[in-house]
Write a protein that holds these residues in place. Sequence first.
Motif, PDB file in Angstrom:
ATOM      1  N   THR A  44      15.577 -20.108 -20.856  1.00 57.34           N
ATOM      2  CA  THR A  44      16.859 -19.610 -21.356  1.00 57.34           C
ATOM      3  C   THR A  44      17.895 -20.642 -21.902  1.00 57.34           C
ATOM      4  OG1 THR A  44      16.619 -17.809 -19.827  1.00 57.34           O
ATOM      5  CG2 THR A  44      18.764 -17.925 -20.828  1.00 57.34           C
ATOM      6  N   GLY A  45      18.221 -20.344 -23.239  1.00 54.91           N
ATOM      7  CA  GLY A  45      19.263 -21.256 -23.828  1.00 54.91           C
ATOM      8  C   GLY A  45      18.420 -22.453 -24.809  1.00 54.91           C
ATOM      9  N   ARG A 214      16.441 -26.850 -14.062  1.00 54.92           N
ATOM     10  CA  ARG A 214      17.901 -26.985 -14.692  1.00 54.92           C
ATOM     11  C   ARG A 214      18.357 -27.744 -13.756  1.00 54.92           C
ATOM     12  NH1 ARG A 214      18.972 -22.498 -17.918  1.00 54.92           N
ATOM     13  NH2 ARG A 214      21.448 -22.826 -17.884  1.00 54.92           N
ATOM     14  N   ASP A 308      24.506 -15.193 -25.895  1.00 55.12           N
ATOM     15  CA  ASP A 308      24.850 -16.733 -25.982  1.00 55.12           C
ATOM     16  C   ASP A 308      25.787 -17.245 -25.341  1.00 55.12           C
ATOM     17  OD1 ASP A 308      24.229 -19.436 -26.241  1.00 55.12           O
ATOM     18  OD2 ASP A 308      24.493 -19.556 -28.246  1.00 55.12           O
ATOM     19  N   GLY A 310      27.877 -20.435 -23.140  1.00 54.64           N
ATOM     20  CA  GLY A 310      27.653 -21.384 -22.498  1.00 54.64           C
ATOM     21  C   GLY A 310      28.140 -21.559 -21.267  1.00 54.64           C
ATOM     22  N   ARG A 333      20.826 -17.723 -17.030  1.00 55.47           N
ATOM     23  CA  ARG A 333      21.893 -17.605 -17.976  1.00 55.47           C
ATOM     24  C   ARG A 333      23.473 -17.921 -17.614  1.00 55.47           C
ATOM     25  NH1 ARG A 333      19.299 -11.653 -17.690  1.00 55.47           N
ATOM     26  NH2 ARG A 333      17.735 -11.982 -19.132  1.00 55.47           N
ATOM     27  N   ARG A 336      24.415 -22.911 -19.290  1.00 54.64           N
ATOM     28  CA  ARG A 336      23.866 -23.533 -20.441  1.00 54.64           C
ATOM     29  C   ARG A 336      24.455 -24.599 -21.227  1.00 54.64           C
ATOM     30  NH1 ARG A 336      21.839 -18.257 -24.101  1.00 54.64           N
ATOM     31  NH2 ARG A 336      20.911 -16.994 -22.410  1.00 54.64           N
ATOM     32  N   SER A 338      25.194 -27.206 -19.573  1.00 51.57           N
ATOM     33  CA  SER A 338      24.700 -28.332 -18.877  1.00 51.57           C
ATOM     34  C   SER A 338      25.626 -28.867 -17.772  1.00 51.57           C
ATOM     35  CB  SER A 338      24.172 -29.677 -19.759  1.00 51.57           C
ATOM     36  OG  SER A 338      23.200 -29.382 -20.750  1.00 51.57           O
TER      37      SER A 338
END
Length: 485
Positions: A44-45, A214, A308, A310, A333, A336, A338
């Motif tokens: 995802t992302g 992640r 989308d 973030g 989700r 995103r 980081s």
Amino acid sequence: MDIAWHEVREKFKTIWGYQDFKSPQGEIIRTLLDGKDALVVLPTGGGKSICFQLPALVQTGLTIVVSPLVALMENQVSQLKQLGLSGALLHGELSKRDRQYTLQAILRQRLSLLYLSPETLLSVPLWEIISQPQIKITGIILDEVHCLTQWGNTFRPGYRRLGAVRRSLLKHKPGGTKIAIAAFTATADPQTQTEIIQVLELKQPEIFLVSPYRPNLNLKIKTVWTPRGRKEAALKFIRANKNSSGLVYVRSRRDSQVLAQWFRSLNYSVAAYHAGLVSSQRRKIEQEWISGKIQFAICTSAFGMGIDKGNVRFIIHYHPPELIAEYIQEVGRAGRDSKPAHTLTLISEPTGWFDPEDKQRSQFFKRQLEEQYRAAQRLIKELPNRGDIATIKQQFPQGEITLAILHSLGLLSWQDPFHYRKHSARLTSHDLFNSQKYYQKQMQQYLKTKQCRWKFLLQAFGFEEKREFKCGNCDRCLGNNILEA
């Protein structure tokens, strides 16, 4: 590939404004431009929509994008229009006028991208148009293709017929015509990858697998002892995350409404989101959540695909999902951008005596599945050995689902998207329940594992990590001392 690569890159920079592709975007785009099949497992992302939108825009002809949810289609087409690009969608909620306008655009070959559901792709009016020899189709994209294995047997049986689409279309097209198929998902373990390739009849596909790991995503499972304790645990977690944006996943429409009402009584800006809302309501909630007007949504799995945003800092699974693929999709989700993000899954205590919600819900889904399979067992003897889907749907209420179940067990094949042939009439309960039990057991193992949570997930999805691998962020690695207060 007929178009020069430097032209493809230039188009990418002009439309999306990025200087270069993220790995493996460039390789995926080359594969599609070369007319090859592909299976893409991209977290995802990871920018997967660009991977099929860019090839569609630089080629002549129509690229069909099969998508599971109207909200997902609307998001993608809305983004295309904001970029000034050619794209349209077809679904049951469209007005007759809008539908006719899109069908005419297909006939006149004015579209590059057409978004639709499996059911719409397999509708006779559309099929009569796209199968015409002069309609050039360059590719078929399956977005969120994990839905094929999650929903294809009992909820969305149309998915099981998609493998016959290319085969049938090519019979109507000029000799030498190529139609590439690319399947995209954020989650597919090795068993799911094999099933996707078989069902869609992919030909020597290029396979792109990117680890879902992640390091900024912190995973936690918490046992609650009462329904009240479940609410308090969720509230404590949200307070610890202050005013940050998040999502709270529940497993039913009613749960989303009841929980949203409770949070509103505590002066939180929240909304209940589920598939029962009309399109305009869903769009309003999505926009208010993206803009920050709503802090978090209490939502079913209908929320999040293709959106989308973030800066999502937390995800709560108020109820644990049945499948590990759903879980990793939904936690993915968050974070995103980081930056650190926190996830919490609430589960009932082992006996289920004090908080029976999880056990009751799991039993309900199991009973529902068993009834569908029993209906299939009863019906199989009545179904003719050869037939067409329209007649079967007319004569037998559960006929389409039964055909999907038989196909999943290799007992039936589709001659084209509308006509089937049975191979065997023998169907056992063992065949039917084996696969589903495997996936449900896997989720239970994850919830109870003593090892690093990320290590378990990576192994489940076929990514081998070193024996000593530890993420250092999950509740197991931290000894449960993850952000709570």
